[in-house]
Design an enzyme around this catalytic site. Structure first.
Site, PDB file in Angstrom:
ATOM      1  N   GLY A 182       2.371  -7.307  12.843  1.00 38.41           N
ATOM      2  CA  GLY A 182       1.180  -7.425  11.991  1.00 38.41           C
ATOM      3  C   GLY A 182       1.337  -8.324  10.789  1.00 38.41           C
ATOM      4  O   GLY A 182       0.826  -8.012   9.718  1.00 38.41           O
TER       5      GLY A 182
ATOM      6  N   CYS B  13       4.690  -4.810 -23.487  1.00 38.45           N
ATOM      7  CA  CYS B  13       5.809  -3.989 -23.990  1.00 38.45           C
ATOM      8  C   CYS B  13       6.675  -3.437 -22.858  1.00 38.45           C
ATOM      9  O   CYS B  13       7.621  -2.716 -23.111  1.00 38.45           O
ATOM     10  CB  CYS B  13       5.287  -2.850 -24.863  1.00 38.45           C
ATOM     11  SG  CYS B  13       4.473  -1.536 -23.928  1.00 38.45           S
TER      12      CYS B  13
ATOM     13  N   ASP C  60       0.802  -1.217   0.000  1.00 36.87           N
ATOM     14  CA  ASP C  60       0.000   0.000   0.000  1.00 36.87           C
ATOM     15  C   ASP C  60       0.838   1.272   0.000  1.00 36.87           C
ATOM     16  O   ASP C  60       0.299   2.367  -0.148  1.00 36.87           O
ATOM     17  CB  ASP C  60      -0.973  -0.014   1.200  1.00 36.87           C
ATOM     18  CG  ASP C  60      -0.260  -0.210   2.539  1.00 36.87           C
ATOM     19  OD1 ASP C  60       0.939   0.117   2.653  1.00 36.87           O
ATOM     20  OD2 ASP C  60      -0.904  -0.703   3.486  1.00 36.87           O
TER      21      ASP C  60
ATOM     22  N   HIS D 229       7.470  -6.953  -1.390  1.00 36.64           N
ATOM     23  CA  HIS D 229       6.513  -7.425  -2.394  1.00 36.64           C
ATOM     24  C   HIS D 229       6.107  -6.304  -3.340  1.00 36.64           C
ATOM     25  O   HIS D 229       5.009  -6.321  -3.897  1.00 36.64           O
ATOM     26  CB  HIS D 229       5.287  -8.019  -1.707  1.00 36.64           C
ATOM     27  CG  HIS D 229       5.609  -9.238  -0.884  1.00 36.64           C
ATOM     28  ND1 HIS D 229       4.805  -9.717   0.114  1.00 36.64           N
ATOM     29  CD2 HIS D 229       6.677 -10.076  -0.928  1.00 36.64           C
ATOM     30  CE1 HIS D 229       5.366 -10.793   0.658  1.00 36.64           C
ATOM     31  NE2 HIS D 229       6.503 -11.022   0.048  1.00 36.64           N
TER      32      HIS D 229
END
Ligand code: CNA
Length: 502
Positions: free
Chosen positions: A411, A307, A279, A296
């Site tokens: 978390g 392309c 995020d 990630h």
């Protein structure tokens, strides 16, 4: 080479096998385990002979623990579903105190002596002993003799011994506070849990997690994580784009936990924040790109799958929000200037295309004309099956490993590899603190602080005398804290509404 991102404990699948949604009942591996056990049960040995030979085998297996991880394949596939870091009330299970005692005994005496003193001496059954290691005795073994549980027990012991041993000198919340105050090079490893208070769902939370929501969408996938698998994306990008809007960062705010990490940075204590989050909210909190590894990737940019044209992520947000598949503008312009060709006539042998080539094919297969299509824009997040950015392994292995003096994990369920392996990769003598709603069973932390991470970090800051200035943290906020039964270093934090003074 950097290993590709993958869900922990799940082998790579054959993507050509279409899954059936909501399949219940014994999985193929469980059926195979039962067949093997039935064969043993109906064999020539008497129960006593069998039990004796199995005990010797158990001893051999545990003597061989180092190698058995790869070979105990039958149970390996099911063990992840059986491992839960909680107490079982519905089966004959070890008490919390027994769990702690057995785990310690295993480390102190070694696996062979441990088996002799427990299962072999008859002081406890293998079935019950499994529960000391967080393994629920599986329903498919119910009714079988106790030696049927040996394979699973061997794996449970292997898993336990493979974990980093807890450092016994760190136990209390104040130990955690002292560690934060004295450490100079803190690695903070974060996951989706640090953004849930901002309304962005995580993957695995039981009520609001994204995986739980997927069932309602009726997607044709084997497992929830398939939504984020690169092979599925290449074949059916609509699967990803049907859920992408839910995790799209639309806010410029950040949580108290993001503020806590930024505070560590401002105190020159942050070595690196490894985030699995996509995020990009770390940027809002002011965490510097030099201190941040987005393991990630993120929604910050997007790339054409045909392309490789890259655009700022926000360019494709309107399509994502509308649930549409964003297409490449560069391809679109280039293709407009290309003449439309008539297709070759149908030929049976050419119809057998691979999955991959089909997904990249320009053809409008129903029509007579070759109508080229622009490439699909994929946000630059790392899907399952894709490699992590080079920065991840370079910074971890060549920089942080020698410098780190405290690891704080916040978390995350630690169920996505290779990020889940970071805690085992860093030196075992470096203290580790875990902050999340639920404990994990596959790693040993020195101190577990369980509850809402915003509440936990606010309390740590209060005790450290640090001003965590964030509008979601009330000045007079005090959580209620309970020590978990049977543990000396695991605490449950619960928010207590601050008193409103009139
Ligand atoms: P996960 O497996 O969903 O685990 C999240 C963990 O956080 C769970 O154990 C929850 O119990 C816990 N948790 C949830 N809310 C809180 C809270 N307020 N306080 C404390 N703990 C909480 O997700 P992981 O991060 O472990 O898995 C990695 C995946 C998730 C990565 O590939 C990400 O890309 C992916 N993901 C990211 C986002 C995001 O960027 N915000 C959102 C959803 C998924």
């Amino acid at each position: 080479m950097i290993p590709a991102k993958r869900p922990v404990g799940r082998p790579r699948k054959n993507w050509d096998v279409k899954g059936v949604k909501g399949v219940k009942g014994p999985q193929p591996t469980q059926v195979r385990v039962r067949e093997v056990l039935d064969d043993q049960h109906n064999g020539h040995l008497t129960a006593t002979q069998q039990s004796h030979s199995q005990l010797t085998e158990l001893e051999e297996r545990v003597n061989d623990l180092g190698d058995s991880w790869e070979t105990e394949s039958l149970f390996e596939d099911v063990i992840d579903d059986l491992a839960e870091e909680e107490f079982f009330h519905d089966v004959d299970a070890c008490t919390p105190q027994e769990r702690v005692r057995y785990r310690r005994q295993l480390r102190e005496t070694g696996p062979a002596n441990f088996c002799r003193a427990t299962v072999e001496s008859g002081s406890i059954t293998a079935k019950k002993l499994l529960t000391a290691f967080g393994i629920r005795p599986p329903a498919f073994l119910e009714g079988f003799p106790d030696y049927s549980y040996f394979g699973l027990l061997t794996l449970a012991l292997t898993r336990e011994l493979a974990k980093r041993p807890k450092l016994m000198r760190y136990n209390t919340i104040d130990d955690a506070v002292d560690l934060l105050k004295t450490s100079r090079n803190i690695v903070v490893l974060t996951g989706a849990g640090i953004s849930t208070s901002l309304g962005i769902p995580d993957f695995r939370s039981k009520e609001n997690g994204l995986y739980n929501q997927l069932e309602k969408l009726g997607l044709e996938i084997d497992e929830p994580s398939d939504v984020f698998h690169i092979d599925v994306f290449r074949d059916r990008p609509n699967v990803f784009f049907s859920v992408a809007k839910d995790i799209l960062p639309t806010t410029k705010v950040f949580s108290p936990t993001h503020a806590f990490i930024a505070m560590l940075q401002n105190q020159n204590k942050l070595l690196t924040n490894y985030t699995q989050n996509i995020d990009n909210i770390e940027a809002n909190a002011g965490i510097s790109p030099e201190k941040l590894v987005q393991c990630h990737g993120s929604f910050a940019t997007a790339t054409c799958q045909k392309c490789r044209y890259q655009v700022p992520g926000e360019t494709i947000y309107p399509d994502i929000k509308a649930g549409k598949i964003p297409q490449c503008v560069k391809c679109t312009i280039a293709l407009k200037s290309r003449p439309i060709k008539r297709k070759r006539s149908y030929n049976k042998s050419s119809s057998k295309k691979s999955r991959r080539s089909r997904s990249e094919d320009d053809d409008d297969s129903d029509g007579q004309y070759d109508i080229p299509e622009p490439g699909v824009m994929k946000p630059d997040i790392t899907f399952f099956g894709e490699d992590l950015p080079d920065k991840f392994s370079q910074r971890l292995g060549k920089h942080d490993r020698d410098l780190v003096d405290l690891i704080v994990v916040i978390g995350t369920s630690l169920k996505v590899a290779p990020v889940s392996e970071v805690v085992g990769f860093l030196p075992a003598h470096v203290p580790q603190i875990y902050i999340s709603r639920e404990p994990v069973s596959h790693a040993n932390f020195d101190i577990d602080l369980l509850g809402d991470c915003d509440v936990v970090v606010a309390e740590l800051c209060r005790r450290a005398g640090w001003d965590l200035n964030h509008k979601m943290v009330q000045g007079n906020q005090r959580p209620s804290i309970k020590l978990a039964e049977g543990y000396q270093s695991r605490y449950y934090f619960e928010t207590v509404k601050p008193e409103i003074r009139s």
